[in-house]
Scaffold this active site. Structure first.
Site, PDB file in Angstrom:
ATOM      1  N   ASN A 151      59.094  55.747  13.595  1.00 14.16           N
ATOM      2  CA  ASN A 151      60.302  55.719  13.870  1.00 14.16           C
ATOM      3  C   ASN A 151      61.347  56.255  12.890  1.00 14.16           C
ATOM      4  OD1 ASN A 151      58.843  53.071  13.362  1.00 14.16           O
ATOM      5  ND2 ASN A 151      61.053  52.189  12.658  1.00 14.16           N
ATOM      6  N   GLN A 179      58.077  55.306  20.038  1.00 13.83           N
ATOM      7  CA  GLN A 179      58.778  56.508  19.637  1.00 13.83           C
ATOM      8  C   GLN A 179      58.447  57.915  19.959  1.00 13.83           C
ATOM      9  OE1 GLN A 179      62.024  56.373  18.123  1.00 13.83           O
ATOM     10  NE2 GLN A 179      62.226  54.200  17.555  1.00 13.83           N
ATOM     11  N   SER A 199      58.861  51.380  25.403  1.00 17.85           N
ATOM     12  CA  SER A 199      60.077  50.576  25.401  1.00 17.85           C
ATOM     13  C   SER A 199      61.216  51.369  26.168  1.00 17.85           C
ATOM     14  CB  SER A 199      60.737  50.410  23.978  1.00 17.85           C
ATOM     15  OG  SER A 199      61.994  49.692  24.128  1.00 17.85           O
ATOM     16  N   CYS A 323      67.731  44.353   7.197  1.00 15.80           N
ATOM     17  CA  CYS A 323      68.609  43.358   6.812  1.00 15.80           C
ATOM     18  C   CYS A 323      67.846  42.068   7.042  1.00 15.80           C
ATOM     19  CB  CYS A 323      70.007  43.541   7.271  1.00 15.80           C
ATOM     20  SG  CYS A 323      70.990  42.216   6.168  1.00 15.80           S
TER      21      CYS A 323
HETATM   22  C1  LIG Z   1      58.011  52.284  16.824  1.00 18.88           C
HETATM   23  C2  LIG Z   1      58.708  50.957  17.266  1.00 18.88           C
HETATM   24  N1  LIG Z   1      58.123  50.049  17.911  1.00 18.88           N
HETATM   25  C3  LIG Z   1      58.786  48.831  18.405  1.00 18.88           C
HETATM   26  C4  LIG Z   1      60.063  49.025  18.669  1.00 18.88           C
HETATM   27  C5  LIG Z   1      60.674  47.762  19.223  1.00 18.88           C
HETATM   28  O1  LIG Z   1      61.102  48.067  20.600  1.00 18.88           O
HETATM   29  P1  LIG Z   1      62.380  47.216  21.142  1.00 18.88           P
HETATM   30  O2  LIG Z   1      63.793  47.617  20.238  1.00 18.88           O
HETATM   31  O3  LIG Z   1      62.156  47.335  22.674  1.00 18.88           O
HETATM   32  O4  LIG Z   1      61.841  45.588  20.970  1.00 18.88           O
HETATM   33  C6  LIG Z   1      60.805  49.816  17.911  1.00 18.88           C
HETATM   34  C7  LIG Z   1      62.345  50.070  18.114  1.00 18.88           C
HETATM   35  O5  LIG Z   1      62.908  50.088  17.112  1.00 18.88           O
HETATM   36  C8  LIG Z   1      60.025  51.125  17.317  1.00 18.88           C
HETATM   37  O6  LIG Z   1      61.063  51.981  16.921  1.00 18.88           O
END
Ligand SMILES: Cc1ncc(COP(=O)(O)O)c(C=O)c1O
Length: 383
Positions: A151, A179, A199, A323
């Protein structure tokens, strides 16, 4: 003031076509998908249509898709679900040090509960160190966690290689594809992973909706107890409107994938070239990367204050910092790649999306160049 949003890896705007697909479910289809009557059956049909679309996005079978309340929940279900179902003598969890906190913090919590847990190193370019992975995976390993695209850097991981390695030891593999979906073609079967997290809000769908794709026969202890929804894998009445949106977003992602990726790669490369024209700017993370992301450090600056200055000028970007309890914790991803702390704290992530234009990119680059100049001049004046 013209606002430019270059933070699509944090979340994407709801595509208007997704909103349209959600409205009937919000307005007239109030049935519970578990009810036997016509109201229930219509809601069930919405949920099952969404399941077919989400499955198609990752070339999975619809019955393998377990809907959850977020990508985070999907990651938690994968990691904790496998750990709790693991047999004595095969309880070790191995995860890449740069995994999202939804995976990393779940693994570390299991560590505190007595499970053997090990983090795998990253190479300087941001990919997992396969030698370190090979050294850690053994016949006591229950699960290997390796995300598909990071991400913060966008770096694509060698998941198929990790799967081959895990298989030699009889371990399962969880792949966080949150991602990657919509940015890369994702093929659940070809990848070979046993579990895959998605997601909706990262692919222009609604927030608070996710999915875990689970290979048939995978032993998984549910996190939530209640009704028999989602084939006993995730209790709770389904978010019907949210799933209508997830299904529509998945369909759009599949049909637009090639066009989106080619356009975004050109825009991202243009942005990157403009940012690298700023003195002492460096890209963090090497090839291969998803098309929409670039992570750049501007030596001698403080990314947190840079981010705030950019926000005042209408440009939304992010740092990888998290944070926690009022204290800013520097990016664990860039740290895992071995970047010195000063460079980590001078790094910004730019993530482009379906709505990003060439004008946005040009404006963003000039706003960043000015902000970096100002910050460097102020630092010199303080000396
Ligand atoms: C690589 C990755 N995994 C999991 C998540 C979590 O997803 P959600 O925001 O739907 O809880 C994110 C979100 O920032 C992500 O970038």
């Amino acid at each position: 003031m013209r606002r430019v949003y270059l933070d699509h890896n944090a979340t994407t705007p709801l595509d208007p076509r997704v909103l349209e697909a959600m409205l009937p479910a919000l307005r007239q289809e109030h049935g519970n998908p578990s009810s036997i009557h016509g109201f229930g059956q219509r809601a069930r049909a919405i949920v099952e249509d969404a399941r077919a679309e989400v499955a198609a996005l990752v070339a999975a079978h619809p019955t393998d898709v377990v809907f959850t309340g977020s990508g985070t929940e999907a990651d938690n279900l994968a990691v904790r679900g496998v750990a709790l179902a693991a047999r004595e003598g095969r309880r070790k969890i191995v995860y890449a040090a740069f995994e999202h906190h939804a995976v990393g913090n779940t693994a570390r919590a299991l560590g505190r509960e007595g499970f053997p847990v090990e983090a795998v190193k990253a190479l300087p370019g941001g990919q997992v160190d396969l030698d370190d992975l090979a050294a850690r995976v053994d016949d006591r390993t229950a699960l290997v966690c390796l995300m598909l695209a990071n991400n913060e850097t966008g770096v694509v991981q060698p998941v198929a290689e990790a799967v081959a390695l895990a298989r030699r030891h009889g371990a399962l593999v969880h792949c966080d594809a949150v991602q990657a979906a919509g940015k890369l073609p994702v093929d659940f079967a070809a990848l070979g992973a046993d579990l895959l997290a998605l997601s909706a809000h990262k692919i222009y769908g609604p927030k608070g909706v996710g999915a875990l794709v689970v290979r048939r026969g995978t032993k998984l202890e549910p996190l939530l107890r209640g009704g028999a929804q989602e084939r006993n894998r995730r209790a709770g009445t389904e978010n019907v409107a949210g799933l209508a949106g997830f299904g529509a977003a998945a369909r759009l992602a599949r049909s637009q994938l090639g066009a989106d990726a080619a356009r975004l790669a050109a825009l991202r490369d243009d942005l990157e070239a403009r940012l690298l024209a700023i003195p002492d700017a460096q890209v963090n993370g090497g090839a291969p990367r998803v098309a929409n992301t670039t992570n750049v450090s501007f030596a001698g600056t403080d990314a947190e204050s840079l981010l705030m200055a950019l926000d005042l000028e209408g440009l939304a970007v992010s740092t990888g910092a998290a944070c926690a309890a009022g204290a800013v914790e520097p990016s664990h991803v860039l740290r895992a790649m071995g970047l010195p702390m000063a460079r980590v704290q001078a790094s910004l992530r730019f993530s482009l999306g379906r709505d990003t234009t060439a004008e946005d990119v040009a404006l963003a680059a000039s706003v960043v160049a000015r902000a970096v100049d100002r910050q460097r001049a102020a630092a010199l004046a303080r000396r």
